[in-house]
Design a protein around this motif. Structure first.
Motif, PDB file in Angstrom:
ATOM      1  N   ARG A 133       0.834  -1.200   0.000  1.00 26.36           N
ATOM      2  CA  ARG A 133       0.000   0.000   0.000  1.00 26.36           C
ATOM      3  C   ARG A 133       0.876   1.260   0.000  1.00 26.36           C
ATOM      4  NH1 ARG A 133      -2.818   1.230   4.087  1.00 26.36           N
ATOM      5  NH2 ARG A 133      -1.495   0.163   5.613  1.00 26.36           N
ATOM      6  N   PHE A 134       0.301   2.347  -0.494  1.00 24.92           N
ATOM      7  CA  PHE A 134       1.046   3.608  -0.573  1.00 24.92           C
ATOM      8  C   PHE A 134       1.440   4.102   0.819  1.00 24.92           C
ATOM      9  CE2 PHE A 134       0.853   8.280  -0.334  1.00 24.92           C
ATOM     10  CZ  PHE A 134       1.976   8.577  -1.075  1.00 24.92           C
ATOM     11  N   ASP A 143       5.754   5.378   4.796  1.00 23.22           N
ATOM     12  CA  ASP A 143       6.419   5.223   6.093  1.00 23.22           C
ATOM     13  C   ASP A 143       7.832   4.658   5.924  1.00 23.22           C
ATOM     14  OD1 ASP A 143       4.118   6.152   7.293  1.00 23.22           O
ATOM     15  OD2 ASP A 143       3.314   4.148   7.711  1.00 23.22           O
ATOM     16  N   GLU A 144       7.988   3.650   5.069  1.00 29.41           N
ATOM     17  CA  GLU A 144       9.306   3.070   4.849  1.00 29.41           C
ATOM     18  C   GLU A 144      10.245   4.061   4.165  1.00 29.41           C
ATOM     19  OE1 GLU A 144       9.099  -0.660   2.839  1.00 29.41           O
ATOM     20  OE2 GLU A 144       7.491  -1.429   4.114  1.00 29.41           O
ATOM     21  N   HIS A 165       4.935   2.276 -13.418  1.00 26.99           N
ATOM     22  CA  HIS A 165       4.816   3.726 -13.590  1.00 26.99           C
ATOM     23  C   HIS A 165       4.060   4.377 -12.435  1.00 26.99           C
ATOM     24  CE1 HIS A 165       6.555   3.834 -17.624  1.00 26.99           C
ATOM     25  NE2 HIS A 165       5.912   2.695 -17.871  1.00 26.99           N
ATOM     26  N   THR A 166       3.038   3.723 -11.933  1.00 23.94           N
ATOM     27  CA  THR A 166       2.289   4.299 -10.815  1.00 23.94           C
ATOM     28  C   THR A 166       3.184   4.459  -9.592  1.00 23.94           C
ATOM     29  OG1 THR A 166       0.250   3.290 -11.625  1.00 23.94           O
ATOM     30  CG2 THR A 166       0.285   4.013  -9.327  1.00 23.94           C
ATOM     31  N   ARG A 167       3.999   3.420  -9.315  1.00 24.58           N
ATOM     32  CA  ARG A 167       4.917   3.506  -8.178  1.00 24.58           C
ATOM     33  C   ARG A 167       5.965   4.595  -8.402  1.00 24.58           C
ATOM     34  NH1 ARG A 167       3.271   1.360  -3.871  1.00 24.58           N
ATOM     35  NH2 ARG A 167       3.439  -0.860  -4.422  1.00 24.58           N
ATOM     36  N   ALA A 168       6.410   4.789  -9.632  1.00 22.15           N
ATOM     37  CA  ALA A 168       7.372   5.850  -9.930  1.00 22.15           C
ATOM     38  C   ALA A 168       6.787   7.217  -9.615  1.00 22.15           C
ATOM     39  CB  ALA A 168       7.803   5.769 -11.396  1.00 22.15           C
ATOM     40  N   HIS A 169       5.511   7.422  -9.977  1.00 22.61           N
ATOM     41  CA  HIS A 169       4.861   8.694  -9.667  1.00 22.61           C
ATOM     42  C   HIS A 169       4.698   8.882  -8.162  1.00 22.61           C
ATOM     43  CE1 HIS A 169       3.664  10.357 -13.633  1.00 22.61           C
ATOM     44  NE2 HIS A 169       3.801   9.092 -14.025  1.00 22.61           N
ATOM     45  N   TYR A 222       6.300  11.919  -5.921  1.00 19.08           N
ATOM     46  CA  TYR A 222       5.474  12.705  -4.989  1.00 19.08           C
ATOM     47  C   TYR A 222       6.102  12.724  -3.596  1.00 19.08           C
ATOM     48  CZ  TYR A 222       1.732  13.664  -1.654  1.00 19.08           C
ATOM     49  OH  TYR A 222       1.003  14.161  -0.603  1.00 19.08           O
ATOM     50  N   LEU A 223       6.584  11.569  -3.131  1.00 23.97           N
ATOM     51  CA  LEU A 223       7.208  11.514  -1.804  1.00 23.97           C
ATOM     52  C   LEU A 223       8.495  12.331  -1.769  1.00 23.97           C
ATOM     53  CD1 LEU A 223       6.705   7.730  -0.928  1.00 23.97           C
ATOM     54  CD2 LEU A 223       5.464   9.692  -0.004  1.00 23.97           C
ATOM     55  N   GLY A 224       9.273  12.262  -2.848  1.00 27.55           N
ATOM     56  CA  GLY A 224      10.488  13.074  -2.893  1.00 27.55           C
ATOM     57  C   GLY A 224      10.188  14.555  -2.830  1.00 27.55           C
ATOM     58  N   THR A 225       9.129  14.978  -3.517  1.00 30.97           N
ATOM     59  CA  THR A 225       8.724  16.387  -3.459  1.00 30.97           C
ATOM     60  C   THR A 225       8.183  16.731  -2.079  1.00 30.97           C
ATOM     61  OG1 THR A 225       8.162  16.273  -5.806  1.00 30.97           O
ATOM     62  CG2 THR A 225       7.326  18.157  -4.572  1.00 30.97           C
ATOM     63  N   LEU A 226       7.428  15.799  -1.490  1.00 37.33           N
ATOM     64  CA  LEU A 226       6.835  16.031  -0.169  1.00 37.33           C
ATOM     65  C   LEU A 226       7.897  16.223   0.898  1.00 37.33           C
ATOM     66  CD1 LEU A 226       4.226  16.071   1.594  1.00 37.33           C
ATOM     67  CD2 LEU A 226       4.521  13.589   1.847  1.00 37.33           C
ATOM     68  N   PHE A 227       8.969  15.465   0.835  1.00 35.39           N
ATOM     69  CA  PHE A 227      10.025  15.538   1.848  1.00 35.39           C
ATOM     70  C   PHE A 227      11.159  16.488   1.447  1.00 35.39           C
ATOM     71  CE2 PHE A 227       8.120  11.358   2.823  1.00 35.39           C
ATOM     72  CZ  PHE A 227       7.819  11.563   4.156  1.00 35.39           C
ATOM     73  N   GLY A 228      10.943  17.339   0.468  1.00 43.27           N
ATOM     74  CA  GLY A 228      11.883  18.411   0.140  1.00 43.27           C
ATOM     75  C   GLY A 228      13.101  18.005  -0.643  1.00 43.27           C
TER      76      GLY A 228
END
Length: 732
Positions: free
Chosen positions: A565-566, A571-572, A602-606, A610-616
């Motif tokens: 799950r996303f 969290d990981e 591709h979905t996991r790549a997006h 998103y997580l990389g952008t979220l965590f700066g």
């Protein structure tokens, strides 16, 4: 202040017991009650600031930079000499009162041909006549035996029992000054305090003990002695404060250095040259530029003539900040005060010029130094090579290398390795090979692990795996240990060449030599996982990565499982990035996105983007103005850049569907790269744009790697995609 003291005033002199019998503190009283106030020098909080000259006067081109024609910076407020003018000049009569003069004063002849003595000349204790005593040799031999004894109370007691002569003032001072160990000096000083009916311990005893403790960097003990002097009303003189401050600086106790410097000013003592230089260096290391300039101006106004060490401190401070105006200010002050730079100052100025991005002025200074007859040392030449390398002046760097060989200028490991690193940055393969062979033939500078690392970086950047492996075998035969950076360069080269078996062999040697893989090596292995063409090769590299970073492999397996799950991935991802060094977090995220795209996830790549952008991790990915919206993918990998483009297109499609206002122009910046071996992001990004049939086209006028699209073309394309059945699948 002078106006407030213009009334009838009583002036009295109160001599404070100090080591300097001529030092007098002035007390002023203007009331019948005789309430006295003591005039002291201003504290360090007072601002006397003269800013460097404006940057608008910078040279037009790098080659025309020159320290000449520098305008003097303007001062703010009243002049420093007026602010530091002694109070006595405004309140006391110009004619001296002979009743206040000592009856045994002697006239002093002044030689007009010699310069006036500095007002900051340090008061030194007079040489004792006891120096000619024949007992001196015996006492010094005793001090030598005491220094060689173990620093324990039992050993000290046994040694002190062999004292050849009674511990008089002169004997004790001689022994204390002859002891080499700070432990023995401190124990002997403490023993002197236990003697009954002995001489009083004066300031000079504390000063000698403190200097010995300073060699041992024992600031806490020095501060204890200083507080003891204050409690026992033993005066602290200039040497005392200078010793305390310089010891605090050596111990990196900058707060204590400034604290005692301010206490020194409050007592009315003027700093000497050593103290000024030490405190300037403290302020500079703390990045307090205004305080540095304030103290510098205050010292110059009080009669202090800065030496070359002081200007070296100033130049280093401005160089660390990349302040070109500050460097020009230093050059101007040196010229105005007639201080000729020595080799240390030239080296510092050259390093500062490199950090400030002024290679032309650095070259002019270097030629000026040569013109003065100074021979550059290893640090000078290393600084120049770094300047040329940073500015990518390959021709000038190699010309300097030729001059080194022709003139027989000194070379060392650092200089050779700096030259090789510059060749790696500029992709100068032939030049690097000549340097490498020259180093092999050298009698004093044989190649070390960093030399081989630089050569591996050169071959690895060019994809020359055969040459890189030859270097690896040569290192093994010569017994040169491979460091983690060289391992990373070699493994990256083998991975790009798909020589996975050689990669595994090198990695086993790295682990066998006890080299601990860092995050950079782990990121290198992760990028090779994304490049592997077969499952067998992928499994081999993953096995290596598991030894280097098992947590990263665990997360890699988790994101490849489509049932994860996303929220669990999020969290990981957070735990993984928290345990990763800051400089490796974005490369990790880029490589993980590449792995997902290569596995058609591709979905996991997006989600990872998103997580990389979220965590700066991608702070400057999007730039928005009224005229233009842009996407900057220069810090991304190819897979991450394509994912970011798809994400951006999806967002723009939502704006179009809602009929929201859009700018006239859209752009995507991939960059071109300055390394000729660098893989072209622009070509890969352009190929992906063509596959999407997006209306972005390269714009040469705006520089290489810039793709632009007009609002009309982009809106028409997005509307056509919205009506197509497959559009949702592409932009999801």
């Amino acid at each position: 202040m002078a106006a407030g003291l213009s009334a009838a005033m009583d002036v009295c002199f109160s001599t404070i017991p100090q080591s300097d019998p001529t030092r007098t503190t002035f007390f002023f009283s203007s009331s019948p009650i005789k309430k006295q106030s003591c005039f002291t020098f201003p504290t360090t909080r007072t601002r006397f600031l003269r800013r460097p000259i404006s940057s608008t006067s910078a040279a037009a081109t790098a080659d025309e930079e020159s320290p000449r024609n520098l305008s003097k910076p303007k001062k703010n407020g009243p002049s420093l000499s007026d602010q530091l003018k002694p109070l006595s000049a405004a309140t006391l009569s110009a004619a001296p009162d002979r009743r206040l003069q000592s009856s045994n004063s002697k006239s002093t002849w002044v030689n007009p041909a010699r310069p006036k003595r500095s007002v900051l000349s340090l008061h030194r204790h007079k040489r004792s006549a006891y120096a000619h005593n024949p007992k001196v040799k015996e006492l010094r031999l005793f001090a030598q035996k005491l220094s060689e004894s173990a620093p324990s109370e039992a050993e000290f007691a046994a040694a002190i029992a062999q004292l050849p002569h009674p511990p008089t003032r002169e004997n004790s001072l001689l022994i204390l000054n002859s002891l080499k160990s700070w432990q023995q000096s401190y124990m002997f000083f403490q023993w002197l305090k236990t003697l009954e009916d002995s001489f009083p311990l004066e300031t000079i005893f504390y000063n000698v003990a403190m200097k010995s403790l300073r060699f041992g960097k024992q600031f806490e003990l020095i501060e204890q002695l200083a507080n003891e002097m204050v409690s026992n009303e033993i005066p602290l003189d200039n040497i005392t404060y200078s010793t305390i401050i310089t010891c605090a600086k050596r111990c990196n106790r900058f707060d204590k250095a400034l604290e005692w410097f301010e206490r020194m000013y409050r007592t009315g003592l003027m700093p000497d040259e050593v103290t000024y230089s030490a405190v300037l260096d403290v302020y500079a290391k703390l990045g307090k530029v205004e305080e540095v300039l304030s103290l510098y101006e205050r010292g110059v106004a009080s009669g202090w003539k800065p030496d070359s060490i002081t200007f070296s401190v100033l130049a280093k401070m401005f160089g660390e900040a990349g302040d070109y105006d500050g460097i020009r200010y230093v050059l101007q002050e040196m010229k105005a005060l007639g201080v000729q730079p020595n080799m240390v100052v030239y080296n510092t100025l050259l390093e500062a010029m490199g950090k400030a991005g002024k290679p032309g002025l650095a070259r002019s200074l270097f030629e000026e130094m040569i013109g003065l007859g100074l021979t550059p040392d290893e640090k000078t030449l290393t600084a120049m090579i770094k300047v040329y390398g940073k500015a990518r002046w390959a021709k000038d760097a190699m010309e300097l290398w030729d001059r080194m060989r022709e003139n027989g200028w000194p070379m060392d490991f650092i200089l050779y390795n700096t030259l090789l690193s510059m060749c790696a940055d500029l992709a100068l393969v032939e030049e690097a090979e000549k340097l490498f062979e020259d180093m092999k033939s050298s009698k004093v500078c044989k190649p070390d692990s960093w030399t081989y690392t630089a050569m591996m970086n050169i071959y690895g950047s060019g994809g020359n795996a055969e040459k890189a492996m030859e270097l690896f075998d040569e290192m093994s035969s010569l017994g040169v240990a491979l460091n983690v950076m060289g391992s990373t360069c070699l493994i990256q080269c083998l991975g790009k060449s798909q020589k996975i078996d050689d990669l595994v062999r090198v990695f086993d040697v790295v682990i066998g030599q006890g080299i601990k893989p860092d995050d950079r090596l782990s990121g290198c292995l992760l990028s090779i996982v994304a490049m592997c063409e077969s499952n067998d090769d992928t499994a081999k590299v993953v096995d290596c990565l598991r030894l280097a970073n098992p947590k990263l492999v665990g997360f890699l397996n988790s994101i490849q499982d489509e049932t994860t799950r996303f929220e669990d991935v999020k969290d990981e991802f957070k735990v993984l990035m928290s345990s990763t060094s800051v400089e490796s977090r974005r490369p990790f995220c880029n490589c993980l996105i590449d792995v997902c795209r290569n596995r058609e996830l591709h979905t996991r790549a997006h989600e990872l983007l998103y997580l990389g952008t979220l965590f700066g991790l991608y702070p400057d990915l999007h730039n928005v103005t009224q005229e233009e919206w842009s996407l900057d993918v220069r810090s991304l990998s190819v897979g991450a850049a394509c994912t970011a483009l798809e994400e951006w297109i999806g967002t723009l499609a939502k704006f179009v569907s809602k009929n929201e206002e859009l700018p006239e122009l859209f752009s995507a910046q991939t960059g071109a790269g300055t390394h000729k071996f660098a893989q072209g992001m622009a070509s890969s990004f352009g190929a992906h744009v063509e596959r999407m049939s997006a209306p972005f086209r390269q714009c040469e006028e705006r520089g290489a790697g810039c793709f632009v699209a007009s609002r009309e073309d982009l809106v028409a394309w997005l509307e056509s995609r919205a009506s197509a059945p497959s559009a949702a699948a592409v932009t999801a």
